[in-house]
Write a protein that holds these residues in place. Structure first.
Motif, PDB file in Angstrom:
ATOM      1  N   LEU A 141      -6.845  -4.780  -7.180  1.00 33.74           N
ATOM      2  CA  LEU A 141      -7.301  -3.957  -6.064  1.00 33.74           C
ATOM      3  C   LEU A 141      -6.913  -2.517  -6.396  1.00 33.74           C
ATOM      4  O   LEU A 141      -5.753  -2.131  -6.293  1.00 33.74           O
ATOM      5  CB  LEU A 141      -6.645  -4.405  -4.757  1.00 33.74           C
ATOM      6  N   THR A 142      -7.874  -1.714  -6.798  1.00 32.41           N
ATOM      7  CA  THR A 142      -7.561  -0.377  -7.267  1.00 32.41           C
ATOM      8  C   THR A 142      -7.240   0.550  -6.099  1.00 32.41           C
ATOM      9  O   THR A 142      -7.419   0.204  -4.928  1.00 32.41           O
ATOM     10  CB  THR A 142      -8.731   0.205  -8.082  1.00 32.41           C
ATOM     11  N   THR A 143      -6.780   1.753  -6.419  1.00 36.25           N
ATOM     12  CA  THR A 143      -6.381   2.733  -5.412  1.00 36.25           C
ATOM     13  C   THR A 143      -7.509   2.981  -4.410  1.00 36.25           C
ATOM     14  O   THR A 143      -8.670   3.162  -4.786  1.00 36.25           O
ATOM     15  CB  THR A 143      -5.996   4.063  -6.093  1.00 36.25           C
ATOM     16  N   ASN A 144      -7.141   2.954  -3.129  1.00 38.87           N
ATOM     17  CA  ASN A 144      -8.062   3.235  -2.011  1.00 38.87           C
ATOM     18  C   ASN A 144      -9.166   2.182  -1.844  1.00 38.87           C
ATOM     19  O   ASN A 144     -10.199   2.450  -1.231  1.00 38.87           O
ATOM     20  CB  ASN A 144      -8.710   4.620  -2.148  1.00 38.87           C
ATOM     21  N   SER A 145      -8.928   0.978  -2.381  1.00 33.90           N
ATOM     22  CA  SER A 145      -9.953  -0.066  -2.238  1.00 33.90           C
ATOM     23  C   SER A 145      -9.896  -0.762  -0.887  1.00 33.90           C
ATOM     24  O   SER A 145     -10.915  -1.254  -0.393  1.00 33.90           O
ATOM     25  CB  SER A 145      -9.816  -1.097  -3.360  1.00 33.90           C
ATOM     26  N   ASN A 168      -5.105   3.671   6.985  1.00 30.54           N
ATOM     27  CA  ASN A 168      -3.984   3.605   6.041  1.00 30.54           C
ATOM     28  C   ASN A 168      -4.360   2.714   4.863  1.00 30.54           C
ATOM     29  O   ASN A 168      -4.731   1.552   5.053  1.00 30.54           O
ATOM     30  CB  ASN A 168      -2.743   3.042   6.742  1.00 30.54           C
ATOM     31  N   PHE A 169      -4.255   3.255   3.657  1.00 34.24           N
ATOM     32  CA  PHE A 169      -4.656   2.500   2.476  1.00 34.24           C
ATOM     33  C   PHE A 169      -3.544   1.561   2.005  1.00 34.24           C
ATOM     34  O   PHE A 169      -2.357   1.847   2.151  1.00 34.24           O
ATOM     35  CB  PHE A 169      -5.034   3.442   1.336  1.00 34.24           C
ATOM     36  N   LEU A 170      -3.949   0.455   1.436  1.00 30.91           N
ATOM     37  CA  LEU A 170      -3.024  -0.490   0.811  1.00 30.91           C
ATOM     38  C   LEU A 170      -2.246   0.231  -0.288  1.00 30.91           C
ATOM     39  O   LEU A 170      -2.831   0.949  -1.104  1.00 30.91           O
ATOM     40  CB  LEU A 170      -3.826  -1.654   0.220  1.00 30.91           C
ATOM     41  N   THR A 171      -0.925   0.058  -0.289  1.00 32.63           N
ATOM     42  CA  THR A 171      -0.099   0.727  -1.299  1.00 32.63           C
ATOM     43  C   THR A 171       0.615  -0.269  -2.208  1.00 32.63           C
ATOM     44  O   THR A 171       0.631  -0.099  -3.424  1.00 32.63           O
ATOM     45  CB  THR A 171       0.937   1.649  -0.633  1.00 32.63           C
ATOM     46  N   ALA A 172       1.232  -1.280  -1.629  1.00 33.80           N
ATOM     47  CA  ALA A 172       1.953  -2.280  -2.427  1.00 33.80           C
ATOM     48  C   ALA A 172       0.979  -3.391  -2.808  1.00 33.80           C
ATOM     49  O   ALA A 172       0.648  -4.253  -1.995  1.00 33.80           O
ATOM     50  CB  ALA A 172       3.128  -2.839  -1.642  1.00 33.80           C
ATOM     51  N   VAL A 173       0.501  -3.353  -4.031  1.00 30.05           N
ATOM     52  CA  VAL A 173      -0.540  -4.289  -4.470  1.00 30.05           C
ATOM     53  C   VAL A 173       0.071  -5.423  -5.285  1.00 30.05           C
ATOM     54  O   VAL A 173       0.864  -5.194  -6.197  1.00 30.05           O
ATOM     55  CB  VAL A 173      -1.607  -3.566  -5.306  1.00 30.05           C
TER      56      VAL A 173
END
Length: 386
Positions: free
Chosen positions: A217-221, A228-233
């Motif tokens: 899941l790439t940045t800002n996906s 709020n974007f996912l940060t801890a993938v």
């Protein structure tokens, strides 16, 4: 009479329903040497805190808490909280306001309000809002991390801590050995869709047999509904088997073995691990074509998945001693390979009889202690005898 203690604190916790908390000065004027701290954890629901002593037996102090004498601190979502206080609301209602000031008589008060939406003074009503700054997190995936023997035509499902939506970044599948890109939303070799808090990743071609892959899941996906974007993938890894899954899921049983409580969830077991699709799941009265009682399409049912179990949570309680039928429209339930539950599948259940039918109830009221916290029917109250 007067209370001469240096500091007096009270704390109250609400319920999962809308609640209210109310201070009541019953008689006498508090000493100006006292400082009172009230902490109200509203939890879920639209909760209200009444600063005004509106339910006092003696109305002398009903207008003793004017808004002009209090300051309302900004929400402490990202700031230090008072000692011993922890926000325990959820989602957009998580955080605290600290309201401080003095009554018209000069007594100091501090109100720590956790997940409370409305603040009522003697002369003013103030709406409290909370900014959601908490990013979503991954809580589960299917296939699970390190799963083996996954069908080459399986979809991948990732569940998050809250409702999410697609962002601008790409969602990708890579070969674990070489790192090579196998499929991506950027080139339309993955179809990605969201249902509530669950992301479905559907490769447009079958994966290779006996091969290890990982999801990226790439940045800002992925972002939550507040942006709020996912940060801890966490990138789940899995290994395919040698088969293609073409078997449709089925209901393990079609009728509940025993009546269920009118306010209970409905748990339905399937023949294999499943995922929510796009069709509506509905509850009807009496038969599959009976009156519609609740539906996932109108958010009167909250549907969730755990492995091969479907959990249905009607927003409103069902009627006692009533026969209901659950219907599954379109592709409302699929297995992990995308095979749909057969059209026309239904699940029957009956609710229990009314346990209070014909009963007579007497409620006695007894005098309480000096400070009383009362919770009932979603209403909470502090009563302060002075």
């Amino acid at each position: 009479g007067e209370i001469n203690m240096a500091n007096i604190s009270y704390s109250l916790t609400g319920t999962a329903n809308p609640d209210s908390a109310n201070i009541a000065s019953m008689s006498g004027q508090p000493s100006s040497r006292n400082a009172y701290t009230y902490t109200f954890h509203g939890l879920a629901g639209a909760d209200t805190f009444y600063v005004a002593a509106s339910n006092a037996q003696n109305g002398q102090y009903a207008n003793n808490f004017s808004a002009a004498k209090f300051s309302i601190g900004t929400t402490t979502l990202n700031n230090p909280l008072p000692p011993g206080t922890t926000p325990n609301g959820t989602g957009a209602n998580s955080g605290m306001y600290v309201v401080s000031g003095a009554s018209n008589g000069g007594t100091s008060f501090t109100f720590v309000l956790d997940s409370v939406e409305t603040l009522v003074f003697s002369d003013k009503v103030v709406a409290l809002s909370y900014a959601d700054t908490t990013p979503p997190t991954e809580i589960a995936s299917s296939p699970t991390d390190a799963a083996t023997g996954v069908a080459v035509n399986s979809n991948i499902f990732i569940t998050f801590s809250e409702a999410v939506s697609l962002g601008t970044g790409s969602i990708e599948i890579h070969n674990s050995g070489s790192g090579a890109l196998v499929a991506s939303t950027a080139n339309s070799t993955i179809i990605a869709s969201i249902s509530g808090s669950t992301l479905t990743i559907d490769p447009t071609v079958n994966l290779a047999a006996s091969t290890s892959y990982y999801v990226s899941l790439t940045t800002n996906s992925i972002k939550d509904l507040a942006g709020n974007f996912l940060t801890a993938v966490i990138n789940p890894h899995f290994t395919t088997g040698t088969t293609t899954d073409t078997t449709i899921p089925t209901l393990s049983v079609t009728t509940a073995p025993v009546p269920i409580a009118a306010n209970s969830n409905i748990d339905i077991s399937f023949s294999e691990a499943i995922a929510l699709g796009t069709g509506a799941i509905e509850i009807h009265n009496g038969s599959a074509t009976g009156a519609l009682v609740a539906s996932s399409a109108t958010s009167t049912i909250a549907a969730s998945i755990s492995g091969n179990m479907l959990h249905l949570d009607p927003v409103n309680d069902l009627a006692y001693n009533t026969h209901y039928v659950v219907t599954f429209n379109g592709s409302s339930v699929n297995d992990l390979a995308g095979n749909h539950l057969a059209s026309g599948a239904v699940y029957d259940f009956t609710t229990v009889a009314d346990p209070y039918a014909g009963a007579t109830h007497n409620i006695g009221v007894d005098a309480g202690p000096v400070v009383v916290g009362v919770g009932g029917l979603g209403v909470l109250a502090w009563v302060l005898f002075l």
